[in-house]
Design a protein around this motif. Structure first.
Motif, mmCIF file in Angstrom:
data_model
loop_
_atom_site.group_PDB
_atom_site.id
_atom_site.type_symbol
_atom_site.label_atom_id
_atom_site.label_comp_id
_atom_site.label_asym_id
_atom_site.label_seq_id
_atom_site.Cartn_x
_atom_site.Cartn_y
_atom_site.Cartn_z
ATOM 1 N N TYR A 62 -12.026 -3.084 -3.248
ATOM 2 C CA TYR A 62 -10.629 -2.827 -2.202
ATOM 3 C C TYR A 62 -10.211 -1.215 -2.170
ATOM 4 O O TYR A 62 -9.325 -1.185 -3.028
ATOM 5 N N GLU A 89 -5.082 -10.417 -0.565
ATOM 6 C CA GLU A 89 -3.767 -10.919 -0.033
ATOM 7 C C GLU A 89 -2.627 -10.985 -0.285
ATOM 8 O O GLU A 89 -1.578 -10.016 0.212
ATOM 9 N N ASP A 92 -0.677 -7.445 -1.228
ATOM 10 C CA ASP A 92 -0.535 -6.533 -0.407
ATOM 11 C C ASP A 92 -0.068 -7.428 0.715
ATOM 12 O O ASP A 92 1.307 -6.915 0.906
ATOM 13 N N SER A 96 3.689 -4.553 0.275
ATOM 14 C CA SER A 96 3.104 -3.381 1.489
ATOM 15 C C SER A 96 2.230 -2.577 1.651
ATOM 16 O O SER A 96 1.965 -1.493 1.288
ATOM 17 N N CYS A 97 0.694 -3.004 1.598
ATOM 18 C CA CYS A 97 -0.449 -2.352 1.499
ATOM 19 C C CYS A 97 -0.667 -1.919 -0.343
ATOM 20 O O CYS A 97 -0.409 -0.623 -0.626
ATOM 21 N N VAL A 98 -1.200 -2.684 -1.145
ATOM 22 C CA VAL A 98 -1.534 -2.383 -2.799
ATOM 23 C C VAL A 98 -1.950 -1.151 -2.302
ATOM 24 O O VAL A 98 -2.915 -0.931 -2.221
ATOM 25 N N SER A 99 -1.778 -0.406 -4.162
ATOM 26 C CA SER A 99 -2.353 0.860 -4.033
ATOM 27 C C SER A 99 -2.771 1.080 -5.672
ATOM 28 O O SER A 99 -1.892 0.023 -6.154
#
Length: 144
Positions: A62, A89, A92, A96-99
């Motif tokens: 990912y 998921e 995320d 809120s949009c994992v990094s």
């Protein structure tokens, strides 16, 4: 049974590791090095399942992160692949949009999420709302 879960970046640095079978620290480093070599060297069009020693590796990429799960030969690879998808998921949804930075600076929260999904090497929960409930309750206590 799930033996371990690793989260790695593209350079092969381990960002998260959780072992469900006892393994000495002196054996973890060579294992993680071999796992990185086995998974990151594969091409994108190759299968995400790798036979390795006495278990199988199931991995998924990912963005800049690789999630690798080591499972026994009796485990279903596709269900493990789906477990990785569900884990990402949930991450995320929470971040809120994992990094990679979210993982590094909130490692305790990622471990809580993983502990809600897997206990003792077995998947116990897949419902995203139930997985996040304890963490959201903790966040409310800290904020309130």
């Amino acid at each position: 049974m799930i033996k371990f879960v690793l989260m790695l970046n593209r350079q092969g640095q381990t960002r998260l590791s959780r072992y469900y079978e006892p393994l000495e620290h002196s054996r973890r480093v060579p294992l993680e090095t071999d796992v990185v070599r086995a998974c990151l060297s594969r091409k994108k069009d190759e299968c995400s399942f790798v036979e390795y020693q006495d278990f199988k590796l199931v991995y998924r990429q990912y963005a800049a992160l690789y999630i690798v799960v080591g499972v026994t030969h009796s485990e279903n690879e596709l269900s493990t692949y789906e477990l990785i998808q569900n884990f990402v998921e949930v991450l995320d949804k929470y971040f809120s949009c994992v990094s990679e930075l979210d993982i590094m600076f909130n490692l305790d929260r990622v471990h809580v999420i993983l502990d809600e999904i897997i206990v003792g090497g077995h998947v116990v929960e897949t419902n995203r709302s139930r997985i996040l409930a304890p963490l959201l309750a903790l966040d409310k206590m800290v904020d309130g």
